[in-house]
Design an enzyme around this catalytic site. Structure first.
Site, PDB file in Angstrom:
ATOM      1  N   CYS A   1       8.088  -7.028   4.897  1.00 45.51           N
ATOM      2  CA  CYS A   1       7.400  -8.075   4.168  1.00 45.51           C
ATOM      3  C   CYS A   1       8.322  -9.205   3.749  1.00 45.51           C
ATOM      4  CB  CYS A   1       6.647  -7.474   2.993  1.00 45.51           C
ATOM      5  SG  CYS A   1       5.336  -6.430   3.610  1.00 45.51           S
TER       6      CYS A   1
ATOM      7  N   THR B   1      -0.849  -2.450  -0.560  1.00 46.74           N
ATOM      8  CA  THR B   1      -0.245  -2.696  -1.875  1.00 46.74           C
ATOM      9  C   THR B   1      -1.258  -2.448  -2.991  1.00 46.74           C
ATOM     10  OG1 THR B   1       1.208  -4.344  -0.868  1.00 46.74           O
ATOM     11  CG2 THR B   1       0.939  -4.460  -3.264  1.00 46.74           C
TER      12      THR B   1
HETATM   13  N1  PLP Z   1       3.981   0.373   2.534  1.00 49.33           N
HETATM   14  C1  PLP Z   1       4.638   0.242   3.700  1.00 49.33           C
HETATM   15  C2  PLP Z   1       5.437   1.377   4.232  1.00 49.33           C
HETATM   16  C3  PLP Z   1       4.561  -0.961   4.418  1.00 49.33           C
HETATM   17  O1  PLP Z   1       5.212  -1.093   5.582  1.00 49.33           O
HETATM   18  C4  PLP Z   1       3.790  -2.026   3.883  1.00 49.33           C
HETATM   19  C5  PLP Z   1       3.717  -3.328   4.568  1.00 49.33           C
HETATM   20  O2  PLP Z   1       4.623  -3.722   5.276  1.00 49.33           O
HETATM   21  C6  PLP Z   1       3.111  -1.802   2.667  1.00 49.33           C
HETATM   22  C7  PLP Z   1       3.238  -0.606   2.022  1.00 49.33           C
HETATM   23  C8  PLP Z   1       2.249  -2.860   2.068  1.00 49.33           C
HETATM   24  O3  PLP Z   1       1.079  -3.002   2.813  1.00 49.33           O
HETATM   25  P1  PLP Z   1       0.177  -4.331   2.706  1.00 49.33           P
HETATM   26  O4  PLP Z   1       0.923  -5.399   3.442  1.00 49.33           O
HETATM   27  O5  PLP Z   1      -1.107  -3.987   3.348  1.00 49.33           O
HETATM   28  O6  PLP Z   1       0.025  -4.623   1.281  1.00 49.33           O
END
Ligand code: PLP
Length: 372
Positions: A325, A70
């Site tokens: 998430c 993120t």
């Molecule tokens: N992008 C995708 C495709 C994801 O699956 C996720 C997390 O599930 C993220 C971004 C965000 O990653 P992070 O949890 O490391 O912030």
């Protein structure tokens, strides 16, 4: 317990735990300190950067460690708007919220125009529509994910990179679900920016990286001590960075075998599910073509299937009903909605890793027969 929620996060590889524990015990120095403790910590970080960059076939100077995917995505979106002067951003309605909510924020603030590319009913992007949208501006940012975290659809990255190049545009590829799963080579695919998160490939949480092409120049999100060559101030997460690098190395070392093995598990799950439930649907490309780790299934609606995710959990099987998430709070999936899936049918995402087995799939099928 059976863990089929590997797209949300993965368990740490025991070898990663070992390496991280050793660093925790022996290397507490601040990498910015000039004494031996500090220098040893600095070497660990720079070695990790070299490992990651050589596996991606890019320069170490193009890798910036962050706290998560993120953060990397936010940094690029803000930088493209504020520093590079991008006004036109082309994305899709099935991106992760790290992209969608950030872009909503910037577009509400009047900082950019966001265009959502058309999708077919399986969730694949319409390249003609992308081209039409690229034509709207002298220079756009294309922000599309390599693999969708809910339905596993894969982007034809090379084609999208070439199309972006043809229109003098930049390409941010959200590779959070594919780093450590494929031999990504952003330098060869006209990708300017790519995001990674270690906890998706049996590494630790709280660490990721941004790949940024050496010709790009954006401002950091965080200012302070000037770590990460001023791009990401804050004392480095040494244990996390070392763990990320070890997990990345392991993932690349066993990649071909892991892909075959996990694909086999997914195919076995598909045929087992079809054998017990006739009225079953697989969302997106997940049944055949998509990312080997993700299978998104719509079950027939009955009074029992409405509670399916909870029933599975009670029986010891962890899967996901919403997006990665928001798992745990079964909110309506923006991805399934955008591809026109039947929202009346309960959908479950099963996502696999190298630690899963066929016996676990059998157990899951037995449980599904019971709870359905
Ligand atoms: N992008 C995708 C495709 C994801 O699956 C996720 C997390 O599930 C993220 C971004 C965000 O990653 P992070 O949890 O490391 O912030």
């Amino acid at each position: 317990m059976i863990y089929f929620d590997n797209a949300a996060t993965t368990p740490l590889d025991p070898e990663v735990i070992e390496v991280m524990s050793s660093v925790m015990k022996n290397n507490f120095g601040n990498p910015s300190s000039i004494h031996t403790y500090g220098r040893e910590a600095r070497v660990l970080i720079e070695d990790a950067r070299k490992t990651v960059s050589s596996l991606l076939n890019v320069s170490p100077s193009e890798i910036f460690f962050t706290s998560c995917g993120t953060e990397a995505i936010n940094m690029v979106l803000l930088g493209c708007i504020e520093n590079i002067g991008i006004k036109n951003i082309i994305t899709s309605p099935i991106e992760h919220h790290a992209v969608l909510h950030t872009l909503e924020h910037f577009s509400h603030a009047g900082k950019c125009n966001v265009h959502y590319v058309k999708l077919d009913s399986r969730g694949n992007i319409d390249q003609d529509d992308l081209e039409a949208k690229l034509n709207l501006s002298d220079r756009s940012l294309v922000c599309l994910m390599h693999a969708n975290n809910e339905i596993g659809n894969l982007l034809p990255v090379k084609d999208i990179g070439e199309l972006s190049k043809k229109y003098n545009s930049l390409f941010l590829c959200d590779t959070v679900q594919t780093m450590g799963k494929f031999r990504n080579n952003p330098g060869n695919m006209n990708i300017h920016f790519a995001a990674c998160s270690a906890h998706k490939f049996n590494g630790p949480k709280g660490v990721g990286f941004l790949y940024m092409n050496g010709d790009m120049k954006i401002d950091p999100l965080l200012y302070g001590g000037g770590q990460e060559r001023t791009m990401r101030s804050g004392t480095e997460n040494i244990y996390g960075i070392v763990g990320l690098s070890k997990a990345f190395e392991i993932a690349h070392g066993n990649m071909d075998a892991d892909i075959l093995y996990i694909k086999g598990l997914k195919e076995y799950m598909v045929s087992s599910l079809k054998s017990i439930i006739s009225d079953i649907a697989f969302n997106g490309d997940s049944e055949e073509k998509g990312l080997h780790t993700i299978l998104n299934v719509s079950f027939p609606r009955t009074d029992k299937s409405e509670m399916l995710l909870y029933s599975l959990d009670i029986e010891g099987i962890a899967a996901s009903g919403g997006s990665a998430c928001s798992s745990g709070s079964i909110s309506e999936s923006h991805v399934l909605k955008a591809i026109g899936a039947d929202m009346n049918r309960p959908a479950i995402r099963f996502s696999f890793s190298k630690f899963n087995t066929k016996a676990e799939v059998d157990e899951c099928i037995t449980v599904l027969k019971k709870v359905m």
